[in-house]
Design a protein around this motif. Structure first.
Motif, PDB file in Angstrom:
ATOM      1  N   SER A  83       0.831  -1.209   0.000  1.00 25.58           N
ATOM      2  CA  SER A  83       0.000   0.000   0.000  1.00 25.58           C
ATOM      3  C   SER A  83       0.867   1.260   0.000  1.00 25.58           C
ATOM      4  CB  SER A  83      -0.868  -0.006   1.249  1.00 25.58           C
ATOM      5  OG  SER A  83      -0.034  -0.070   2.389  1.00 25.58           O
ATOM      6  N   ALA A  86       2.278   2.841   2.120  1.00 26.48           N
ATOM      7  CA  ALA A  86       2.350   3.344   3.491  1.00 26.48           C
ATOM      8  C   ALA A  86       3.178   4.617   3.605  1.00 26.48           C
ATOM      9  CB  ALA A  86       2.899   2.257   4.433  1.00 26.48           C
ATOM     10  N   LEU A  87       2.953   5.548   2.674  1.00 28.08           N
ATOM     11  CA  LEU A  87       3.620   6.854   2.780  1.00 28.08           C
ATOM     12  C   LEU A  87       2.957   7.649   3.900  1.00 28.08           C
ATOM     13  CD1 LEU A  87       3.937   7.736  -1.008  1.00 28.08           C
ATOM     14  CD2 LEU A  87       5.640   6.689   0.492  1.00 28.08           C
ATOM     15  N   PHE A  88       3.747   8.480   4.573  1.00 27.42           N
ATOM     16  CA  PHE A  88       3.192   9.272   5.672  1.00 27.42           C
ATOM     17  C   PHE A  88       2.424  10.457   5.084  1.00 27.42           C
ATOM     18  CE2 PHE A  88       7.354   7.669   7.492  1.00 27.42           C
ATOM     19  CZ  PHE A  88       6.771   6.531   8.009  1.00 27.42           C
ATOM     20  N   PRO A  89       1.090  10.475   5.275  1.00 23.59           N
ATOM     21  CA  PRO A  89       0.273  11.469   4.567  1.00 23.59           C
ATOM     22  C   PRO A  89       0.499  12.899   5.046  1.00 23.59           C
ATOM     23  CG  PRO A  89      -1.082  10.179   6.073  1.00 23.59           C
ATOM     24  CD  PRO A  89       0.280   9.553   6.081  1.00 23.59           C
ATOM     25  N   HIS A  90       1.015  13.048   6.274  1.00 16.88           N
ATOM     26  CA  HIS A  90       1.194  14.400   6.806  1.00 16.88           C
ATOM     27  C   HIS A  90       2.569  14.957   6.503  1.00 16.88           C
ATOM     28  CE1 HIS A  90       2.776  11.570   9.646  1.00 16.88           C
ATOM     29  NE2 HIS A  90       3.237  12.500  10.451  1.00 16.88           N
ATOM     30  N   MET A  91       3.355  14.232   5.732  1.00 18.10           N
ATOM     31  CA  MET A  91       4.690  14.714   5.409  1.00 18.10           C
ATOM     32  C   MET A  91       4.821  14.879   3.895  1.00 18.10           C
ATOM     33  SD  MET A  91       7.151  12.355   7.731  1.00 18.10           S
ATOM     34  CE  MET A  91       6.775  11.967   9.430  1.00 18.10           C
ATOM     35  N   ARG A 120      12.295   6.119  -0.303  1.00 17.50           N
ATOM     36  CA  ARG A 120      12.298   6.189   1.151  1.00 17.50           C
ATOM     37  C   ARG A 120      13.018   4.985   1.757  1.00 17.50           C
ATOM     38  NH1 ARG A 120       6.661   6.101   4.429  1.00 17.50           N
ATOM     39  NH2 ARG A 120       6.733   3.934   3.758  1.00 17.50           N
ATOM     40  N   ASP A 139      -4.265   4.260   9.700  1.00 17.26           N
ATOM     41  CA  ASP A 139      -3.694   3.096   9.041  1.00 17.26           C
ATOM     42  C   ASP A 139      -2.454   2.620   9.809  1.00 17.26           C
ATOM     43  OD1 ASP A 139      -2.688   1.196   7.410  1.00 17.26           O
ATOM     44  OD2 ASP A 139      -2.523   2.477   5.628  1.00 17.26           O
ATOM     45  N   ARG A 187      -0.447   0.403   9.249  1.00 12.31           N
ATOM     46  CA  ARG A 187       0.719   0.061   8.429  1.00 12.31           C
ATOM     47  C   ARG A 187       1.726   1.206   8.402  1.00 12.31           C
ATOM     48  NH1 ARG A 187      -2.831  -2.105   3.542  1.00 12.31           N
ATOM     49  NH2 ARG A 187      -3.911  -0.255   4.234  1.00 12.31           N
ATOM     50  N   LEU A 188       1.217   2.436   8.675  1.00  9.81           N
ATOM     51  CA  LEU A 188       2.140   3.567   8.732  1.00  9.81           C
ATOM     52  C   LEU A 188       3.106   3.408   9.894  1.00  9.81           C
ATOM     53  CD1 LEU A 188      -0.323   6.516   8.048  1.00  9.81           C
ATOM     54  CD2 LEU A 188       1.222   5.394   6.445  1.00  9.81           C
ATOM     55  N   ALA A 202       5.643   0.966   8.816  1.00 10.42           N
ATOM     56  CA  ALA A 202       6.589   1.608   7.903  1.00 10.42           C
ATOM     57  C   ALA A 202       7.609   2.429   8.693  1.00 10.42           C
ATOM     58  CB  ALA A 202       5.844   2.492   6.913  1.00 10.42           C
ATOM     59  N   LEU A 255      11.676   1.918   9.098  1.00 10.89           N
ATOM     60  CA  LEU A 255      12.660   2.955   8.763  1.00 10.89           C
ATOM     61  C   LEU A 255      13.509   3.346   9.973  1.00 10.89           C
ATOM     62  CD1 LEU A 255      10.340   5.072   6.496  1.00 10.89           C
ATOM     63  CD2 LEU A 255      12.375   3.839   5.762  1.00 10.89           C
ATOM     64  N   ILE A 300       4.436   9.955  13.991  1.00 14.68           N
ATOM     65  CA  ILE A 300       3.457   9.401  13.053  1.00 14.68           C
ATOM     66  C   ILE A 300       2.051   9.364  13.663  1.00 14.68           C
ATOM     67  CG2 ILE A 300       2.871   7.416  11.582  1.00 14.68           C
ATOM     68  CD1 ILE A 300       5.543   8.759  10.862  1.00 14.68           C
ATOM     69  N   PRO A 359       0.536  13.005  15.312  1.00  9.83           N
ATOM     70  CA  PRO A 359       0.093  14.036  14.355  1.00  9.83           C
ATOM     71  C   PRO A 359      -1.131  13.610  13.552  1.00  9.83           C
ATOM     72  CG  PRO A 359       2.432  13.544  14.039  1.00  9.83           C
ATOM     73  CD  PRO A 359       1.934  12.603  15.083  1.00  9.83           C
ATOM     74  N   LEU A 360      -1.254  12.311  13.280  1.00  7.29           N
ATOM     75  CA  LEU A 360      -2.359  11.874  12.426  1.00  7.29           C
ATOM     76  C   LEU A 360      -3.667  11.711  13.191  1.00  7.29           C
ATOM     77  CD1 LEU A 360      -0.441   9.470  10.043  1.00  7.29           C
ATOM     78  CD2 LEU A 360      -1.544  11.618   9.439  1.00  7.29           C
TER      79      LEU A 360
END
Lengths: 365, 288
Positions: free
Chosen positions: A86, A88-93, A149, B188, B190-191, B194, B198, B209, B212-213
């Motif tokens: 998916s 899984a990119l961070f949507p707020h960045m 990333r 989500d 999965r974030l 992720a 990292l 993560i 903030p969300l």
């Protein structure tokens, strides 16, 4: 490509409650290899990948990365990075912040982070989109951000969980080639999970085929396609004609089997089989030859009747009935324009099929 | 190219609308009925706001515009004291209930543990329990606690702002949990994987993560808690001690003597504050 081992799985088992997701898997993945885990959904390929990443812990067995036992090492301390299905990119960045995240976590100096983020985005051809948010990008672009990333951290191994699954067919083909060339450039070991056999054949140095938690076969794309070691692999990779029978003896290098109705076929067996063993004969449609009858059957030949003829551009796909319960599929490559061949096969015509035993396999379960 | 609109008369347009079924008698009746319902809902409030500006000292007739009542209100030390108390109680109870509620929401959303289902049911109970029951229970409980403290330490405690604050925290937590859980459900996970992949540890995963969300949800919960605390009457009445009354209680005490435009004025101010907070929370939810 060196011969050192990037990842080793030793007798790995993963149970979820009563379900065995991964069943005693032993596997070695070499350094610099593009390695695919291939199988239908629920075969255990994703669980295997998640155990390497550290998101799941094996119920039994051990996982080694470059010889180091991973044990219960949490994901953030493992020398691997993952590209998620998916993304899984961070949507707020922003894109740049997403790519910088791993480097920031490892407390790299600011100027070095900036330089490496720039390089990584150049590598995936996304320069200029640094300040965009993930939702402002197309699927293909998000995919590249996810790649950048992960790669920016120079992981020892990059894990990819069906990363092309969400892309449309055309983009998918493009990304397959791009991913392959990217891997060659960065020289990092890729472990690629997919259920798409064509994708695995196109991209991989080696493929591991899994089903129901078990590792069935590991080999190069050619080995997997030409010498599948069991019925499942032969069936899952490409298309094939299956004929069930029992072993009745040997003929030189070949194993001979007989069908219930008394037809005999010869092929190569991947292991010695004693007489009476129930087996499956497998021959790929493009390996079968089709001849006009001339009164006498050639060796390995069978008489039949053409049932259907389907022209699909590169190939013509012909189905021939050999008796009242069996048909054989044959693919003939259209090396010449069929427009010039008005004498080409017609349904209802008598024909002879020849199954060369060097291209046929006798598989046991 | 210039297009000229076909000239149509108003009556022709209405006839057209009728024939196309846009304007029907049942449609008109529905419109009229809707207007009546809205008048029923909002007329009292509009009149309240209007009469906070009237010169009439009983606040029941319009005799001209003035801001006197607002000025008097700001010069009334009892009212201002009650307003200050209300803001302090609301602020403290909001902060505490938001922190506890968020942690509780995370525990319930993330972990499987024994008694989770029971806990789930119990956390929502304060929302449906009649407030008067809650108030009586809290009052009785505070009396018991005070008795115990007196037995152990010999100190005699009285109900004060702290007891009201604790009461407000008790009923606010449930509402915070409801709101924060909604935003956790949309989050989500999965974030987080992720981020771990990292190299982020749990601390960084949460602050970089997760937090903030889900922040819009947390702020939404906090604003709800703040609004509920601002206009709470029953629990505030039961749990506040002498000389520490809150604004709704003070307003009630004044109303028992006479409804003055000053009451209209303070009510108008509370209305504006509540509406602003609700609007803010809606805005934050939508931005997600």
């Amino acid at each position: 490509m060196s011969d050192s081992i990037a990842i080793e799985l030793r007798d790995v088992v993963k149970r979820f409650g009563d379900v065995i997701a991964v069943d005693h898997v032993n596997l070695q993945i070499r350094d610099g290899e593009f390695f695919s885990l291939l199988g239908p959904s629920g075969c255990g390929k994703t669980s295997t990948l998640r155990m390497i990443a550290g998101f799941e812990l094996p119920t039994a067995g051990s996982i080694l990365i470059h010889g180091r036992e991973m044990g219960i090492t949490p994901p953030h301390l493992r020398p691997v990075n993952t590209v998620f299905q998916s993304y899984a990119l961070f949507p707020h960045m922003t894109v740049a912040q997403n790519v910088a995240f791993g480097l920031e976590m490892r407390k790299k100096p600011k100027d070095e982070i900036a330089r490496q983020v720039k390089e990584a985005l150049e590598l995936v051809r996304l320069s200029g989109l640094e300040e965009r948010r993930p939702r402002q990008l197309s699927g293909g672009q998000q995919q590249r951000v996810a790649l950048a990333r992960a790669l920016v951290n120079h992981p020892e191994v990059l894990l990819l969980d069906e990363p092309l699954g969400a892309l449309d067919q055309k983009l998918r083909k493009e990304m397959q080639l791009e991913l392959k060339s990217l891997q060659a450039r960065v020289g990092i070991t890729f472990v690629f999970v997919t259920h798409d056999q064509e994708e695995a054949l196109t991209m991989s140095d080696r493929i591991a085929v899994m089903n129901k938690g078990k590792l069935l076969q590991v080999g190069t794309p050619t080995e997997i396609y030409e010498r599948p070691n069991c019925r499942f692999v032969a069936d899952f990779i490409g298309e094939t004609n299956f004929i069930d029978g029992v072993v009745i003896g040997r003929d030189g290098n070949y194993t001979v089997l007989e069908t219930p109705e008394g037809l005999r076929f010869r092929g190569l067996a991947t292991r010695p089989l004693s007489d009476g063993t129930a087996v499956t004969y497998s021959i790929r449609p493009e390996k079968v030859r089709l001849l006009a009858p001339n009164g006498e059957l050639p060796p390995n030949g069978l008489a039949g009747t053409v049932m259907t003829v389907n022209y699909i551009g590169s190939d013509t796909r012909i189905t021939v009935r050999i008796n009242d319960r069996r048909t054989i599929d044959i693919w003939e490559q259209n090396t010449r324009s069929t427009l010039d061949r008005d004498e080409y096969w017609q349904p209802g015509e008598a024909a002879v099929i020849v199954c060369p035993p060097d291209n046929a396999l006798v598989l046991s379960e | 190219m210039i297009k000229t609109a076909p000239a149509t008369t108003a009556s022709a347009r209405i006839r057209g609308a009728f024939s196309e079924g846009r304007l029907t008698w049942s449609g008109l009746a529905l419109t009229g009925f809707s207007i009546l319902v809205y008048i029923f809902l909002y007329a009292p409030i509009i009149i309240l706001v209007l009469f906070s500006f009237t010169r009439d000292e009983f606040g029941v007739r319009w005799t001209g515009f003035t801001l006197d009542w607002y000025i008097r209100l700001f010069n009334n030390p009892r009212m201002m004291g009650a307003a200050w108390n209300t803001l302090v109680v609301a602020t403290v109870s909001t902060i505490v209930s938001t922190i506890i509620g968020t942690l509780l929401a995370m525990a319930m959303e993330r972990y499987r543990f024994r008694g989770r289902n029971a806990m789930e049911g119990l956390i929502y109970l304060p929302i449906v329990v009649p407030e008067i029951v809650m108030a009586v229970a809290l009052l009785a409980f505070s009396a018991i606690v005070f008795d115990v403290i007196k037995m152990v330490t010999g100190e005699t405690l009285r109900r004060n702002l702290a007891t009201v604050t604790i009461g407000h925290i008790a009923f606010s937590i449930s509402f915070v949990v409801v709101v924060v859980r909604t935003s956790l459900k949309n989050f989500d996970r999965r974030l987080e994987e992720a981020a771990a992949d990292l190299g982020a540890d749990n601390w960084n995963i949460f602050w970089r993560i997760t937090f903030p969300l889900i922040l819009p949800g947390i702020i939404g919960g906090a604003l709800l808690a703040f609004t509920l605390s601002l206009d709470d009457f029953i629990i505030s009445l039961f749990l506040s001690g002498p000389g520490t009354s809150l604004l709704p209680v003070e307003v009630y005490n004044r109303v028992r003597r006479a409804v003055t435009p000053e009451i209209n004025a303070i009510s108008t101010l509370m209305l504006i504050l509540s509406m602003a907070l609700v609007a803010l929370s809606q805005l934050l939810q939508r931005r997600r």
